[in-house]
Scaffold this active site. Sequence first.
Site, PDB file in Angstrom:
ATOM      1  N   LYS A 186       1.275  -0.870   0.140  1.00  0.00           N
ATOM      2  CA  LYS A 186       0.302  -0.055  -0.292  1.00  0.00           C
ATOM      3  C   LYS A 186       0.610   1.092  -0.011  1.00  0.00           C
ATOM      4  CE  LYS A 186      -3.775  -2.391   0.472  1.00  0.00           C
ATOM      5  NZ  LYS A 186      -4.088  -4.161   0.474  1.00  0.00           N
TER       6      LYS A 186
HETATM    7  C1  LIG Z   1      -9.755  -3.217  -1.434  1.00  0.00           C
HETATM    8  C2  LIG Z   1      -9.008  -3.702   0.359  1.00  0.00           C
HETATM    9  N1  LIG Z   1      -9.442  -3.670   1.314  1.00  0.00           N
HETATM   10  C3  LIG Z   1      -9.054  -4.526   2.742  1.00  0.00           C
HETATM   11  C4  LIG Z   1      -7.840  -4.974   2.231  1.00  0.00           C
HETATM   12  C5  LIG Z   1      -7.088  -5.347   4.145  1.00  0.00           C
HETATM   13  O1  LIG Z   1      -6.486  -5.151   4.473  1.00  0.00           O
HETATM   14  P1  LIG Z   1      -5.406  -5.671   5.496  1.00  0.00           P
HETATM   15  O2  LIG Z   1      -4.448  -6.852   4.585  1.00  0.00           O
HETATM   16  O3  LIG Z   1      -4.714  -4.400   6.299  1.00  0.00           O
HETATM   17  O4  LIG Z   1      -6.516  -6.632   6.132  1.00  0.00           O
HETATM   18  C6  LIG Z   1      -7.071  -4.742   0.859  1.00  0.00           C
HETATM   19  C7  LIG Z   1      -5.690  -5.836   1.222  1.00  0.00           C
HETATM   20  O5  LIG Z   1      -5.046  -5.770   0.455  1.00  0.00           O
HETATM   21  C8  LIG Z   1      -7.874  -4.358   0.503  1.00  0.00           C
HETATM   22  O6  LIG Z   1      -6.737  -4.500  -1.013  1.00  0.00           O
END
Ligand SMILES: Cc1ncc(COP(=O)(O)O)c(C=O)c1O
Length: 396
Positions: A186
Amino acid sequence: MLPYGRQTITEDDIAAVVAVLRSDYLTQGPVVAEFERRFAARVGARHAVAVNSATAALHLALRVAGVGAGHRVLTTPNTFLASANAAAYVGATPDFADIDPVTRTLCPGAVEAAWSDDVRAVVAVDYAGQPADLPALSRMARSRGAVLVDDASHAVGGAFYHEGKSWSLGGNPWADFTVFSFHPVKTLTTGEGGMLVTDREDWADAARCLRSHGMVRDPARFSPVDAGDPLAERGPWFYEMQELGWNYRITDLQCALGLSQLERLDAALARRRAIVAAYDAALADLRWLRGPRLRNPEDAGLASWHLYTVEIDFPAIRQSRTEVMARLRAAGVGSQVLYIPVHLQPWYRRTYGYGPGKCPVAEALYGRALSLPLYPALTDADVSRVIAAVRSLAMP
Ligand SMILES: Cc1ncc(COP(=O)(O)O)c(C=O)c1O
């Protein structure tokens, strides 16, 4: 090999984490609170609650908004699993509305068509860094007693214009909650981590309590007790569990990295925008490829690009996506397919009876999508290598 995404870690980042290792607190110390404060100030939100993933933040958002059994949550299929799974965690039914083919984000018209009386939340996703149409989605949700959760996992630091004014993700009047991910690919990383931001104090307080087992330590919040009760004496050790919560705590180590990365966020976003502009210019003439398009071209200077996803007409170049990925890999260029439409995952088909044809625009996008390398550490030479490798794909 250039991966499709990767973190950038500097000596300052390393020093910040090491300083925490030498300090008294590894977790839930002063650095978590400082990261929350600085992050809230950066995005323009009243409250920020740091947790150990965006998945946790999505779960907490729906939980504190009172979404649960008997409710439906509408989201986009063009996302990572977590955006939809959060609805199932709270006992609601995750459901999907199709995307807009240009922005690849939730289409307000499709949300309108999919609406039912039991919808209590819309989870919009700022896919690749393109803000979802928050004003339209918010209007619809609020007029029908639902909340709007903006899953801005892809778009830390992003903003957009609306009626001549710029609004940041996390600091706008339309999203009731905004969620960010700090996973390494990210735009800002803490290793693993996430943030929930909201302007409502009661929601932020509830989320803080639930991220740590639903426990409270503030005597002002303890429940009343009879004199003879075994829990009547409330000394300095005392805590109460008032709700069923989780361990969604993030560490000071992670937040030190986040704070250090926050210092460079603007520079990182500027480099991402420059790479996107270079790709756009160099690939614009290819008739078998289409790059990302912003809803409002003026947003180019505000966007927080996480992914550079192109749509390729694979039949036109007489190669499958697997063959294209192999050719790119042979040229030292990694690529990835983001995303497999969530409603087509076996668990969603089995549990809710969803299947092909439910969201045809997202399904068609899936057939053409390929994400190319995008991260600030790409050099101009790397960018040229990616462009040359992509342009040569049509050659036999
Ligand atoms: C659009 C979106 N929402 C939620 C998440 C979940 O993130 P995390 O890995 O921090 O839980 C991701 C992870 O890739 C994502 O791309």
